[in-house]
Design a protein around this motif. Structure first.
Motif, PDB file in Angstrom:
ATOM      1  N   ARG A 198       6.628 -12.151 -29.335  1.00 12.42           N
ATOM      2  CA  ARG A 198       5.956 -10.934 -28.873  1.00 12.42           C
ATOM      3  C   ARG A 198       4.903 -10.450 -29.865  1.00 12.42           C
ATOM      4  N   VAL A 199       5.248 -10.431 -31.136  1.00 11.74           N
ATOM      5  CA  VAL A 199       4.271 -10.021 -32.146  1.00 11.74           C
ATOM      6  C   VAL A 199       3.103 -11.008 -32.173  1.00 11.74           C
ATOM      7  N   ASP A 346       9.083 -12.249 -42.952  1.00 14.23           N
ATOM      8  CA  ASP A 346       9.809 -11.174 -43.644  1.00 14.23           C
ATOM      9  C   ASP A 346      10.203 -10.148 -42.595  1.00 14.23           C
ATOM     10  N   GLN A 347      11.475  -9.797 -42.514  1.00 15.26           N
ATOM     11  CA  GLN A 347      11.935  -8.944 -41.420  1.00 15.26           C
ATOM     12  C   GLN A 347      11.304  -7.565 -41.460  1.00 15.26           C
ATOM     13  N   THR A 348      11.138  -6.995 -42.650  1.00 18.71           N
ATOM     14  CA  THR A 348      10.508  -5.672 -42.739  1.00 18.71           C
ATOM     15  C   THR A 348       9.077  -5.723 -42.212  1.00 18.71           C
ATOM     16  N   ALA A 349       8.337  -6.781 -42.568  1.00 23.16           N
ATOM     17  CA  ALA A 349       6.971  -6.938 -42.074  1.00 23.16           C
ATOM     18  C   ALA A 349       6.961  -7.175 -40.572  1.00 23.16           C
ATOM     19  N   LEU A 350       7.869  -7.985 -40.083  1.00 21.79           N
ATOM     20  CA  LEU A 350       7.937  -8.264 -38.643  1.00 21.79           C
ATOM     21  C   LEU A 350       8.211  -6.996 -37.859  1.00 21.79           C
ATOM     22  N   ASP A 351       9.141  -6.186 -38.326  1.00 21.05           N
ATOM     23  CA  ASP A 351       9.442  -4.924 -37.644  1.00 21.05           C
ATOM     24  C   ASP A 351       8.242  -3.985 -37.683  1.00 21.05           C
ATOM     25  N   ALA A 353       5.055  -4.825 -37.927  1.00 25.28           N
ATOM     26  CA  ALA A 353       4.023  -5.339 -37.033  1.00 25.28           C
ATOM     27  C   ALA A 353       4.368  -5.034 -35.582  1.00 25.28           C
ATOM     28  N   TRP A 354       5.631  -5.187 -35.213  1.00 28.37           N
ATOM     29  CA  TRP A 354       6.053  -4.902 -33.840  1.00 28.37           C
ATOM     30  C   TRP A 354       5.898  -3.415 -33.524  1.00 28.37           C
ATOM     31  N   ASP A 355       6.172  -2.564 -34.498  1.00 27.10           N
ATOM     32  CA  ASP A 355       5.999  -1.127 -34.278  1.00 27.10           C
ATOM     33  C   ASP A 355       4.548  -0.767 -33.968  1.00 27.10           C
ATOM     34  N   LEU A 356       3.598  -1.524 -34.504  1.00 22.46           N
ATOM     35  CA  LEU A 356       2.186  -1.244 -34.237  1.00 22.46           C
ATOM     36  C   LEU A 356       1.798  -1.533 -32.796  1.00 22.46           C
ATOM     37  N   ILE A 397       0.395  -5.195 -43.998  1.00 16.16           N
ATOM     38  CA  ILE A 397       1.765  -5.601 -43.653  1.00 16.16           C
ATOM     39  C   ILE A 397       1.986  -7.063 -44.024  1.00 16.16           C
ATOM     40  N   ALA A 398       1.006  -7.916 -43.702  1.00 23.59           N
ATOM     41  CA  ALA A 398       1.128  -9.337 -44.039  1.00 23.59           C
ATOM     42  C   ALA A 398       1.221  -9.537 -45.546  1.00 23.59           C
TER      43      ALA A 398
END
Length: 457
Positions: A198-199, A346-351, A353-356, A397-398
């Motif tokens: 999805r991201v 990285d899970q924190t980055a993935l979350d 990015a998805w929040d954006l 984020i990346a």
């Protein structure tokens, strides 16, 4: 594209549709086994007159491939013709009009990825220096017509070239006149795959804008920044696009399998040869009702082949492929895996990015994807901002994701430096294509031959 070498006659038959999720399930890996596989394509040209060399001509594509034996690569043949070279750094293979692709090995970190890319480019440049060949890093041939381009001797390409005009207007351009950079990434579970998918889909237009480098067709500006991306919108609607179902609740392996069963076939590979099955149904194949191999049922090798014949913006096999970027010069090859690894590994980055992007509607996602080929970073995103405004946030984020990975080289540097070419694009506020157009209308004075020294490796 995939290079098949043998007809796996001992491969298991598919007895039940439930087997079709096996490649995806088999791709699940714990985090410490996640790898990075980078692919990049480049155009080959003759330095004396810029023509695209044929396969057979002296010093042409065949000879270029065979020259890689000097560096330890081994030939891969199809019907007696060399179509690829295999080695420790992956596979060097041919795209339909002689574009040269490195499909890199699965590597642990971006330092290894960039070293691999560097080795490959040094090797082909050494061969090119001896044979009068250059290598151009762009998303589309800037000056070649279809008729000026050769066709490579791979069976699947003949089938695709015949089929493309039946289903779209630009499929032949996709095959003959484009190059891309891609990165293949792992996932831990079905849920992890779904979030990364999805991201990847939602932010693929940003990757397209950051890497856009196909603003010319047949020697003139074409009105686009990524004409390569536009081409995919008129190639084959059955096997391309943004895949709205990926964003639906409950998306997982089985839903992707159903999508792939609705993607028409291209071929069946038997006894070292490709049999034309273009437009036929894999569902009929499962029942033993495929007209070109009557009575036969598919093997898992046939299914894996079929998984390689869909071309959405993100593709799922036993890993996820990020497919939205134009080809580009040396420093941008390493930037693409840095972008996606930073966001997805990285899970924190993935979350973050998805929040954006999680609140964007499907119509908004489609509108952005459709706008980016022409507008690039100036394309509007939900909320009234431009894609450029989002780009800096995503790169931050990346960068944080790469920092958290903590993968250092021998000098103690982490992986964030590979994002610098993208930081430069955002700082200038212009995609690479816009910068090329400025040169074309400025100091080049409309002389597009000057793109060769500017964009060659």
């Amino acid at each position: 594209m995939s290079t098949r070498q043998v007809s796996n006659s001992n491969d298991p038959l598919i007895e039940d549709i439930s087997q079709l999720i096996e490649p995806m399930v088999g791709g699940e890996k714990p985090r410490d086994q996640w790898r990075i596989g980078t692919e990049h394509e480049k155009f080959v040209y003759c330095t004396d007159d810029f023509h695209a060399p044929s396969y057979e001509e002296p010093g042409g594509i065949r000879d270029l491939l065979l020259a890689l034996q000097e560096f330890g690569w081994k030939p891969v043949e199809e019907n007696g013709k060399v179509i690829a070279m295999a080695g420790d750094d992956g596979t060097v293979s041919l795209e339909p009009a002689g574009q040269l692709e490195l499909s890199g090995a699965p590597l642990e970190n971006l330092h290894q990825t960039c070293n691999e890319t560097g080795r490959h480019l040094e090797q082909v440049k050494a061969i090119g220096a001896k044979t009068g060949k250059g290598f151009l890093g762009m998303g589309m041939w800037p000056d070649k017509t279809r008729d000026e381009l050769p066709i490579m001797p791979k069976g699947r390409y003949g089938i695709m070239l015949n089929h493309m005009p039946r289903v779209g207007n630009l499929g032949l351009d996709m095959m003959l006149r484009t190059c891309t950079i891609q990165v293949n990434l792992d996932y831990a579970s079905e849920a992890d795959m779904a979030q990364k998918f999805r991201v990847g889909l939602a932010l693929q237009p940003l990757a397209t804008a950051l890497f856009a480098s196909s603003p010319f067709t047949e020697g003139k500006p074409n009105g686009y920044l990524s004409y390569r991306s536009h081409i995919w919108s008129d190639t084959d609607p059955h096997r391309t696009g943004m895949l709205p179902f990926v964003f639906e609740d409950g998306f997982g392996y089985e839903r992707y399998v159903q999508y792939m069963l609705d993607v028409p076939m291209y071929f069946v590979f038997r006894d070292g040869k490709y049999i034309d099955a273009a437009g036929l149904s894999f569902r009929d194949f499962l029942k033993g009702d495929l007209s070109v191999v009557p009575g036969e049922k598919p093997t898992m090798a046939d299914w894996n082949d079929h998984l390689s014949t869909a071309f959405p913006e993100v593709r799922l096999k036993s890993f996820l492929e990020m497919r939205g970027a134009d080809g580009g010069p040396w420093h941008r090859i390493c930037a693409l895996p840095a972008f996606w690894v930073g966001l997805l590994y990285d899970q924190t980055a993935l979350d973050a990015a998805w929040d954006l992007v999680r609140h964007w509607s499907m119509d908004e996602r489609e509108a952005l994807r459709n706008a980016v080929p022409k507008e690039g970073l100036d394309a509007a995103i939900p909320g009234g901002r431009k894609l450029l405004d989002l780009a800096g946030e995503v790169l931050d984020i990346a960068s944080a994701g790469l920092t958290a990975r903590g993968r250092l080289n021998t000098s103690g540097d982490n992986e964030t430096g590979f994002l610098d070419p993208l930081r430069d694009v955002v700082a200038k506020g212009k995609s690479p294509a816009q910068q090329l157009l400025d040169l074309y209308h400025g100091e080049w004075n409309g002389d597009l031959s000057k793109i060769y020294p500017e964009m060659s490796f």
